[in-house]
Design a protein around this motif. Structure first.
Motif, PDB file in Angstrom:
ATOM      1  N   THR A  36       0.815  -1.213   0.000  1.00 62.10           N
ATOM      2  CA  THR A  36       0.000   0.000   0.000  1.00 62.10           C
ATOM      3  C   THR A  36       0.849   1.263   0.000  1.00 62.10           C
ATOM      4  N   ALA A  37       2.128   1.146   0.293  1.00 57.96           N
ATOM      5  CA  ALA A  37       3.029   2.294   0.272  1.00 57.96           C
ATOM      6  C   ALA A  37       4.458   1.787   0.128  1.00 57.96           C
ATOM      7  N   CYS A  38       5.317   2.613  -0.474  1.00 53.92           N
ATOM      8  CA  CYS A  38       6.696   2.184  -0.690  1.00 53.92           C
ATOM      9  C   CYS A  38       7.635   3.399  -0.651  1.00 53.92           C
ATOM     10  N   SER A  39       8.703   3.282   0.137  1.00 52.55           N
ATOM     11  CA  SER A  39       9.767   4.282   0.182  1.00 52.55           C
ATOM     12  C   SER A  39      11.087   3.570  -0.086  1.00 52.55           C
ATOM     13  N   ALA A  48      27.034  -0.754  -3.354  1.00 52.71           N
ATOM     14  CA  ALA A  48      25.744  -0.075  -3.510  1.00 52.71           C
ATOM     15  C   ALA A  48      24.650  -0.916  -2.846  1.00 52.71           C
ATOM     16  N   ARG A  49      23.780  -0.229  -2.122  1.00 50.54           N
ATOM     17  CA  ARG A  49      22.683  -0.906  -1.438  1.00 50.54           C
ATOM     18  C   ARG A  49      21.442  -0.046  -1.540  1.00 50.54           C
ATOM     19  N   PHE A  50      20.294  -0.687  -1.405  1.00 48.39           N
ATOM     20  CA  PHE A  50      19.065   0.065  -1.205  1.00 48.39           C
ATOM     21  C   PHE A  50      18.211  -0.658  -0.184  1.00 48.39           C
ATOM     22  N   VAL A  51      17.404   0.122   0.493  1.00 51.34           N
ATOM     23  CA  VAL A  51      16.443  -0.410   1.445  1.00 51.34           C
ATOM     24  C   VAL A  51      15.069  -0.066   0.901  1.00 51.34           C
ATOM     25  N   LEU A  52      14.257  -1.071   0.766  1.00 58.67           N
ATOM     26  CA  LEU A  52      12.890  -0.931   0.278  1.00 58.67           C
ATOM     27  C   LEU A  52      11.978  -1.061   1.493  1.00 58.67           C
ATOM     28  N   ASN A  67       1.080   6.316  -4.426  1.00 61.07           N
ATOM     29  CA  ASN A  67       1.812   7.552  -4.144  1.00 61.07           C
ATOM     30  C   ASN A  67       1.790   7.932  -2.671  1.00 61.07           C
ATOM     31  N   THR A  68       1.855   6.945  -1.802  1.00 57.48           N
ATOM     32  CA  THR A  68       1.903   7.174  -0.363  1.00 57.48           C
ATOM     33  C   THR A  68       3.261   6.745   0.170  1.00 57.48           C
ATOM     34  N   SER A  69       3.796   7.531   1.081  1.00 57.23           N
ATOM     35  CA  SER A  69       5.086   7.214   1.681  1.00 57.23           C
ATOM     36  C   SER A  69       4.922   6.131   2.743  1.00 57.23           C
ATOM     37  N   ALA A  70       5.861   5.201   2.776  1.00 51.45           N
ATOM     38  CA  ALA A  70       5.841   4.152   3.798  1.00 51.45           C
ATOM     39  C   ALA A  70       6.652   4.565   5.017  1.00 51.45           C
ATOM     40  N   LEU A  71       7.473   5.606   4.862  1.00 56.08           N
ATOM     41  CA  LEU A  71       8.432   5.944   5.909  1.00 56.08           C
ATOM     42  C   LEU A  71       8.294   7.364   6.430  1.00 56.08           C
ATOM     43  N   GLY A  72       7.682   8.248   5.688  1.00 54.08           N
ATOM     44  CA  GLY A  72       7.615   9.643   6.122  1.00 54.08           C
ATOM     45  C   GLY A  72       8.821  10.418   5.621  1.00 54.08           C
ATOM     46  N   LEU A  80      23.068   9.453   1.709  1.00 48.18           N
ATOM     47  CA  LEU A  80      22.018   8.591   1.176  1.00 48.18           C
ATOM     48  C   LEU A  80      21.106   9.375   0.248  1.00 48.18           C
ATOM     49  N   GLU A  81      20.417   8.613  -0.575  1.00 50.20           N
ATOM     50  CA  GLU A  81      19.420   9.160  -1.504  1.00 50.20           C
ATOM     51  C   GLU A  81      18.076   8.601  -1.054  1.00 50.20           C
ATOM     52  N   TYR A  82      17.143   9.488  -0.743  1.00 48.29           N
ATOM     53  CA  TYR A  82      15.864   9.062  -0.189  1.00 48.29           C
ATOM     54  C   TYR A  82      14.729   9.403  -1.139  1.00 48.29           C
ATOM     55  N   HIS A  83      13.881   8.419  -1.392  1.00 46.78           N
ATOM     56  CA  HIS A  83      12.668   8.599  -2.182  1.00 46.78           C
ATOM     57  C   HIS A  83      11.505   8.257  -1.256  1.00 46.78           C
ATOM     58  N   SER A  84      10.807   9.273  -0.767  1.00 53.40           N
ATOM     59  CA  SER A  84       9.724   9.014   0.188  1.00 53.40           C
ATOM     60  C   SER A  84       8.597   8.211  -0.468  1.00 53.40           C
TER      61      SER A  84
END
Length: 171
Positions: A36-39, A48-52, A67-72, A80-84
């Motif tokens: 329902t949400a993904c950051s 290189a790593r990413f956290v989903l 289009n909802t943030s899972a993390l805020g 780091l590179e953050y995609h809310s």
């Protein structure tokens, strides 16, 4: 989900995130959970790593919560590179590995008529050809992206003789 990845294996920038999210969504759906949400957080720690980060819910909530943030929100950081909110529909850019295909550009002047093409990500050569059928080799993420863009796509297990006969070139 934390994943170490090699960017040289990506067909477009961040396709590793798209592939992981697709696989996770399919695994969750088997047990009647939907994302329902993904950051996404990208960083480097020896590699290189990413956290989903995902939020799970019902199928009804999944369609409402696009289009909802899972993390805020997170503090800005150079580390780091953050995609809310992860945007699966974002404009795709060729990865460094895919850009190497530009070396084949002079050969494309020889291609006439309909072409069956397999290209990682279909972002470098495909735009240079007029009549293209994209063979996605059963990669659901790439196949869905090509179809979303309005291009003709087939999976390798579904290429029939009619398609092969209609093509003047196979790349």
């Amino acid at each position: 989900v934390s994943v170490a990845y090699v960017s040289t294996a990506e067909v477009w920038v961040d396709s590793a995130v798209d592939w992981t999210l697709d696989g996770l969504a399919k695994a969750c759906a088997r047990y009647h959970y939907w994302i329902t949400a993904c950051s996404v957080i990208k960083f480097t720690a020896n590699n290189a790593r990413f956290v989903l980060v995902v939020r799970l819910g019902s199928e009804e909530n999944a369609t409402k919560a696009a289009n909802t943030s899972a993390l805020g929100s997170l503090e800005k950081s150079d580390l780091l590179e953050y995609h809310s909110v992860w945007d699966l529909l974002r404009s795709k850019r060729p990865s460094g590995e895919a850009r190497r295909l530009k070396r084949l550009t002079p050969l494309l002047t020889l291609v006439r008529g309909q072409t069956l093409l397999h290209e990682p990500g279909f972002l470098v050569l495909r735009p240079m050809l007029e009549q293209v059928i994209c063979c996605t080799y059963n990669d659901a993420v790439v196949h869905n992206e090509i179809v979303r863009q309005g291009a003709q796509a087939v999976k390798s297990s579904a290429v029939d003789m009619e398609i092969l006969r209609s093509c003047r070139a196979l790349d």
